[in-house]
Scaffold this active site. Structure first.
Site, short mmCIF file in Angstrom:
data_model
loop_
_atom_site.label_atom_id
_atom_site.label_comp_id
_atom_site.label_asym_id
_atom_site.label_seq_id
_atom_site.Cartn_x
_atom_site.Cartn_y
_atom_site.Cartn_z
CB SER A 138 36.58 29.21 40.03
OG SER A 138 35.99 28.96 41.29
CE LYS A 139 29.38 27.15 35.84
NZ LYS A 139 29.00 27.79 34.61
NE ARG A 140 35.91 27.39 44.50
CZ ARG A 140 36.57 28.12 45.37
NH1 ARG A 140 35.97 28.57 46.44
NH2 ARG A 140 37.84 28.41 45.19
CD GLU A 188 29.60 30.99 33.55
OE1 GLU A 188 29.38 30.32 34.56
OE2 GLU A 188 30.75 31.39 33.24
#
Ligand code: GLU
Length: 425
Positions: A200-202, A210
């Site tokens: 995930s993003k974290r 990205e």
């Protein structure tokens, strides 16, 4: 002849895991001189978007992945799927439920898949429900259209994520029912975060887009993704894509969980940046600056700064942040450093003194600045650091960066003096 495919659903950006899937299929095809095809799985008309498809294709090209033949769009082949479903109905292998068309799964059968990565995987049809082929809205299910199209495209090997392992026996049943030869399957463990949780993003970002935006080089990202699932043998880590194509061997593919390590990717990106010539980095950095809304400077100055910083940054975005003071007065300042190195009155005095010594010099070379700094420290009984730290802070707003004296030379005498005076005032 080897034929593989990448089958993205254009319902979002290119996920880092999908990029890895595409990459391995591509490397496999290129290694054996086979074909790498694209199939667009856009059967979900509501969620599929043209812009996502555009992004996916752009990102694939950016990574260095090209494809053979025209991509096949599933949305244009609904008739083919319906016809195949009709045939199975006529053959008594399926039944209708309203508008939907459902495949009868014969119970009590063992299905064994000889997976190229995991080895033998056993399934039993007792665990498989009857399979919808055509939904009541007339669109095909993934498993059904996937089989029809893989057969239509004469795909020989399917390399995809472990999230599809449970689909494989269902697809094999369709191959049998349609009288088609199944391809070979290889499932790669999904990419997880360091903590073992779903990526995930974290963990550092989930889409290729990205990483592109943050200034990762495609070569570095591709190299890193290759190592997430494949070991070239030995402990080599820097393997450019062309070399991977040459030495690729399916035996090196691992069935163990791949853990995404952003620090390692950053390290690798730094290595790729360092290995590039200034002239190669120039257009990439200009693009990065434009993307970050920064004014793009003159090539001459930018090249000098690239030479000073390319070995010190892990991403192009970091380059832009760390070097902002070369290209204008509106640069970022580290507050802690300012407190520590510019607040004390001794610092102000040192800066004033250093500036007036520099002013008397002809031009400002790194060597002359260093000499003047050394002399000043000697005269005042200071350590060199007591001159260097405040000066660096005064002219760059940062506590670290390239060598101070090279930095001063690149910035130019006028700017250096102006900033030192401002800081000492
Ligand atoms: N569209 C599917 C996916 O993105 C393709 C799966 C496959 O490769 O069969 O997961």
């Amino acid at each position: 002849m080897i034929r593989v495919r990448f089958a993205p659903s254009p319902t979002g950006y290119l996920h880092i895991g999908s990029a890895r899937t595409a990459l391995f299929n591509w490397v496999y095809a290129r290694h054996y001189g086979g074909s790498f095809l694209l199939r667009i799985e856009d059967t979900d008309m509501a969620r599929s978007e043209q812009r996502f498809l555009g992004e996916i294709l752009t990102d694939l090209k950016w990574l260095g992945i090209d494809w053979d033949e025209e991509p096949v769009h599933q949305s244009k082949r609904f008739d083919v799927y319906r016809k195949a479903a009709e045939d199975l109905l006529k053959a008594g292998k399926a039944y209708r439920e309203g508008e939907a068309c459902i495949f009868k799964v014969e119970k009590g059968r063992a299905i064994e898949v000889d997976d190229m990565i995991h080895g033998k995987i056993a399934f039993n049809t007792d665990d498989i429900k009857d399979q919808v082929m055509i939904k009541s809205d007339g669109s095909p299910t993934y498993n059904f259209s996937c089989v029809i199209d893989d057969a239509f495209l004469k795909i020989t090997h399917i390399i995809r994520g472990d999230d599809h392992v449970s689909n494989t026996p269902k697809q094999i049943l369709f191959y049998e029912a349609l009288g088609l030869m199944p391809p070979k399957f290889g499932h790669m463990p999904l990419i997880m975060g360091q903590d073992g949780a779903k990526l995930s993003k974290r963990h550092g970002g989930v889409s290729v887009e990205e990483y592109k935006r943050d200034g990762f080089l495609p070569g570095a990202l591709v190299n890193y993704l290759l190592l997430l699932g494949w070991s070239p043998g030995g402990d080599r880590e820097i393997i450019p894509l062309e070399e991977a194509v040459r030495i690729f061997d399916m035996k090196g593919m691992t069935g163990v969980q791949a853990k995404f390590d952003i620090q390692k990717l950053r390290w690798m990106n730094g290595e790729y940046i360092m290995a590039k010539q200034g002239a190669e980095l120039l257009p990439l950095i200009k693009q990065q600056m434009a993307g970050m809304g920064k004014p793009v400077p003159q090539d001459g100055l930018l090249l000098k700064v690239i030479d000073l910083y390319k070995m010190r940054v892990k991403t192009l975005a970091e380059f832009v942040q760390l070097t902002d003071h070369f290209f204008g007065d509106d640069y970022s300042v580290e507050e802690k450093g300012r407190e520590k190195y510019l607040r004390p009155s001794e610092s102000k005095e040192v800066l004033r003194d250093f500036a007036s010594r520099l002013e008397k010099m002809d031009g400002l070379s790194a060597a002359a600045a260093e000499e003047a700094c050394r002399k000043l420290a000697e005269d005042k009984g200071l350590k060199a650091g007591q001159v260097i730290h405040p000066t660096r802070m005064a002219i760059s707003g940062k506590t670290s960066g390239a060598g101070l004296f090279e930095m001063m030379e690149a910035l130019g005498k006028e700017k250096v003096l102006e900033r030192m005076r401002k800081a000492s005032a």
